[in-house]
Structures are given as structure tokens and as C-alpha cells.
Design an enzyme around this catalytic site. Structure first.
Site, short mmCIF file in Angstrom:
data_model
loop_
_atom_site.label_atom_id
_atom_site.label_comp_id
_atom_site.label_asym_id
_atom_site.label_seq_id
_atom_site.Cartn_x
_atom_site.Cartn_y
_atom_site.Cartn_z
N ALA A 65 0.78 -1.12 -0.08
CA ALA A 65 0.10 -0.02 -0.28
C ALA A 65 0.89 1.29 -0.14
O ALA A 65 2.18 1.16 0.61
CB ALA A 65 -0.92 -0.07 1.03
N GLY A 109 0.82 -5.04 1.15
CA GLY A 109 -0.49 -5.00 0.15
C GLY A 109 -0.33 -5.66 -1.05
O GLY A 109 -1.34 -6.08 -1.70
N GLU A 112 -0.62 -9.04 -0.53
CA GLU A 112 -1.84 -9.41 -0.15
C GLU A 112 -2.84 -9.25 -1.36
O GLU A 112 -3.86 -10.14 -1.87
CB GLU A 112 -2.72 -8.28 0.82
CG GLU A 112 -1.82 -8.53 2.22
CD GLU A 112 -2.04 -7.30 3.09
OE1 GLU A 112 -1.81 -6.41 2.91
OE2 GLU A 112 -2.59 -7.75 4.00
N GLU A 132 4.96 -4.89 7.39
CA GLU A 132 4.12 -3.78 7.86
C GLU A 132 4.73 -3.61 9.21
O GLU A 132 4.71 -2.48 10.16
CB GLU A 132 2.47 -4.25 7.94
CG GLU A 132 1.81 -3.96 6.79
CD GLU A 132 1.82 -5.14 5.91
OE1 GLU A 132 2.69 -6.26 6.21
OE2 GLU A 132 0.96 -5.27 4.83
N1 CAA Z 1 4.49 3.19 -0.68
C1 CAA Z 1 5.01 4.23 -1.23
N2 CAA Z 1 6.16 4.28 -2.03
C2 CAA Z 1 7.09 3.21 -2.02
C3 CAA Z 1 6.57 2.12 -1.39
C4 CAA Z 1 5.40 1.94 -0.94
N3 CAA Z 1 5.04 0.86 -0.39
N4 CAA Z 1 7.40 1.28 -1.78
C5 CAA Z 1 8.45 1.83 -2.57
N5 CAA Z 1 8.01 3.05 -2.56
C6 CAA Z 1 8.73 4.20 -3.46
C7 CAA Z 1 10.03 4.51 -2.65
O1 CAA Z 1 9.80 5.58 -1.89
C8 CAA Z 1 10.96 5.11 -3.88
O2 CAA Z 1 10.45 6.33 -4.17
P1 CAA Z 1 11.37 7.57 -4.30
O3 CAA Z 1 12.21 7.35 -5.48
O4 CAA Z 1 10.43 8.87 -4.68
O5 CAA Z 1 12.11 7.96 -3.30
C9 CAA Z 1 10.73 4.18 -4.95
O6 CAA Z 1 9.56 3.62 -4.54
C10 CAA Z 1 11.71 3.27 -5.12
O7 CAA Z 1 12.07 2.59 -3.69
P2 CAA Z 1 13.31 2.58 -3.10
O8 CAA Z 1 14.16 3.39 -3.40
O9 CAA Z 1 13.19 2.15 -1.57
O10 CAA Z 1 13.80 0.86 -3.85
P3 CAA Z 1 14.64 -0.17 -3.11
O11 CAA Z 1 15.16 -1.17 -4.33
O12 CAA Z 1 15.89 0.73 -2.39
O13 CAA Z 1 13.83 -0.84 -2.21
C11 CAA Z 1 12.02 -1.93 -1.30
C12 CAA Z 1 12.74 -1.57 -2.38
C13 CAA Z 1 12.65 -2.90 -0.21
C14 CAA Z 1 10.66 -2.58 -1.83
C15 CAA Z 1 11.64 -0.54 -0.50
O14 CAA Z 1 10.99 0.23 -1.41
C16 CAA Z 1 10.70 -0.78 0.54
O15 CAA Z 1 11.03 -1.44 1.68
N6 CAA Z 1 9.22 -0.42 0.30
C17 CAA Z 1 8.13 -0.41 1.28
C18 CAA Z 1 7.57 -2.17 1.42
C19 CAA Z 1 6.57 -1.93 2.52
O16 CAA Z 1 6.72 -1.46 3.54
N7 CAA Z 1 5.29 -2.39 2.09
C20 CAA Z 1 4.12 -2.57 2.97
C21 CAA Z 1 3.49 -1.14 3.15
S1 CAA Z 1 2.03 -1.14 4.14
C22 CAA Z 1 1.00 -1.88 3.55
O17 CAA Z 1 0.90 -2.55 2.46
C23 CAA Z 1 -0.49 -2.19 4.50
C24 CAA Z 1 -1.51 -3.07 3.80
O18 CAA Z 1 -1.26 -4.32 4.55
C25 CAA Z 1 -2.31 -3.11 2.84
#
Ligand code: CAA
Length: 258
Positions: A65, A109, A112, A132
């Protein structure tokens, strides 16, 4: 219909949805999820479509998400708008089979969303997780419910409580994923599987999907009864007559999807 954050197209009898928000690793905001819902509405209404594939990019199926979009939500924002459930449920309610073709990250998400689909086919680059806990929250789109059903309690607990990712091979061993394929053949394999399904009788395929879902939504006896009733109902279709006649006559069936 024009979309901004997905691409929706058809390949024969298969509807293909490609998440297309590459700069945010296909993070799922309301617009992405609404567009997926609209595309599914179109494919469901189209008698020419028998199965659907949802895919992402090489780097990410979906990284979860959209964290930025929800970072400042209050409890009331989330509760009143029924955040997540409101529009994400559309994937679950799709009556035609949906395949998730996953390469790269399927996190939070994203995982999911994949689990709401009926079959997950993974590229060898795929990585699955529910991170999360690292954000001070928990899965909100079915992760704590569908993951244990797919991989068992111990592994689901470990993944959700530590936030660690599992690779495609581990996901296949654990039962989350139907099949792992080389990354460069992912879409081809997913479309071929969807094409096979779409070649069968649509009402029968829908009955099978509905019946298998019963195995996860109720007790065994209720599920067995449901399956028997739907099995009996299959004899009301023209496709059952055609399928069995074709076998007896040693020829290929010509399903008309009725
Ligand atoms: N939401 C918003 N933006 C996201 C995102 C997310 N879930 N995941 C990645 N992005 C964005 C980053 O902010 C980044 O944007 P900018 O270039 O503008 O800074 C871009 O995508 C590229 O990401 P990274 O630079 O972080 O890429 P990476 O290769 O270094 O890492 C990753 C990849 C490990 C997937 C890392 O991006 C990450 O940990 N993302 C978050 C994953 C996460 O926590 N997901 C769970 C979300 S909560 C949820 O989903 C609740 C639910 O149950 C519905």
C-alpha cells in the site's frame, strides 16, 4: 476507458492488467486499486474473457500500500473511509479466475493483492513478505488471514512478526506459489495458463473457483455439500454435455460457455 496507473488489454480470451506506477514500485494507492476494479468490471462483463492475469514490472509486482498516502491518516480517516476493504475487495469478488504473475517485490499490500488472486505464478526473482511490522502497523488487506492458510501458522507468524522476505523457491515450497518460472518467461507462462483455463467452459470454471474458495471460508461438511450441489448443477450446462460427449466420441470438445 483510459487508465493512468495500470494498462488493461486483452490477449485472446485473457484479460491482462499490468500495474504501471514504476517510480513507486507499483505502490497501491486508491487510484491504482480503483483502476484495477474498473478493469475487472470490464473483463467480468465481457463474455469473450475467460480468465484474467494481473502483473507488475520486472522489479516489483507491488511494494505494498502507498505509505506516503496513508502516513498521516488518523484512525477516523481509516475507519470512516473503510480504508483498504472498500475498493480492494473487488479482486476477491471477481468470479472469473485471476492469476497473479509476480516478479520482484510483492510486499505488504502487494503480497495481499497476489493472495486475493486464485493462482500465483512467480518469476525466480520474486520476493514475498508482510513488512508492515517495520512501519508500526500490520497487514490490512488479508495478510494475517490468507498467509497462514497458504503457508501455515508458523511461517506466517515468522514472516508477519519479523517482516523478512521469502524468495520464490521458499514461497513455492511453502505453498504460496503454484509455480516458479524463469523471469523472462513469466508473462508468457501466466498467459498460457490463463489461456488454458479460458479455453474451458466458463461456467464450469466459475463453479470450480467458487467451490475451492469454500474450502477456505467454512467448515469441511459445508464445503463438501456446496461442492456436491455445484457438481450436480454442472449437469445443467450444455458444456458438460459437450465435454463428455467429446470424450466418448474421441474428439476435442467445442465449449460454448453456457
Ligand atoms: N509506498 C509508497 N512508495 C513506495 C513504496 C510503498 N509501499 N515502496 C516503494 N516506494 C517508493 C520509494 O519511496 C521510492 O520512491 P522515491 O524514488 O520517490 O524515493 C521508490 O518507490 C523506489 O523505492 P526504493 O528506493 O526504496 O527502492 P529499493 O530497491 O531501495 O527498495 C523496497 C525496495 C525494499 C521494496 C523498499 O522500497 C521498501 O521497503 N518499500 C516498502 C515496502 C513496505 O513496507 N510495504 C508495506 C506497505 S504497508 C501495507 O501494504 C499495508 C497493507 O497491508 C495494505
Amino acid at each position: 476507458m483510459t487508465y493512468e496507473l495500470i494498462i488493461a488489454e486483452t490477449r485472446g480470451r485473457v484479460g491482462l492488467i499490468t500495474l504501471n506506477r514504476p517510480k513507486a514500485l507499483n505502490a497501491l494507492n486508491d487510484q491504482v486499486v480503483n483502476e484495477i476494479g474498473t478493469a475487472l468490471d470490464g473483463f467480468e462483463a465481457d463474455d469473450g474473457i475467460g480468465a484474467i492475469v494481473i502483473t507488475g514490472s520486472e522489479k516489483a509486482f507491488a511494494a505494498g500500500a502507498d505509505i506516503g498516502a496513508m502516513a498521516s491518516f488518523s484512525y477516523m480517516d481509516a475507519y470512516k473511509n473503510e480504508y483498504i476493504t472498500r475498493n480492494w475487495e473487488r479482486v476477491k469478488t471477481c468470479r472469473k479466475p485471476v492469476i497473479a504473475a509476480v516478479a520482484g517485490f510483492a510486499l505488504g499490500g502487494g503480497n495481499e493483492l497476489a493472495m486475493m488472486c486464485d493462482i500465483i505464478i512467480a518469476a525466480d526473482t520474486a520476493r514475498f513478505g508482510q513488512p508492515e511490522v517495520k512501519l508500526g502497523t500490520l497487514p490490512g488487506a488479508g495478510g494475517t488471514q490468507r498467509l497462514p492458510r497458504a503457508v501455515g501458522k508458523a511461517k506466517a507468524m515468522e514472516l508477519c512478526l519479523t517482516g523478512r522476505m521469502m524468495d520464490a523457491a521458499e514461497a513455492e515450497r511453502a505453498g504460496l506459489v503454484a509455480r516458479v518460472v524463469p523471469a523472462d518467461t513469466l508473462l508468457e507462462e501466466a498467459l498460457a495458463t490463463a489461456g488454458t483455463i479460458a479455453g474451458y467452459s466458463l461456467p464450469i470454471v466459475m463453479m470450480i473457483k467458487e467451490s475451492i474458495n469454500r474450502a477456505f471460508e467454512g467448515g469441511l461438511n459445508e464445503g463438501l455439500l456446496f461442492e456436491r450441489r455445484v457438481f450436480h448443477a454442472s449437469f445443467a450446462t450444455n458444456d458438460q454435455k459437450e465435454g463428455m460427449a467429446a470424450f466418448v466420441e474421441k474428439r476435442k470438445p467445442d465449449f460454448r460457455h453456457d
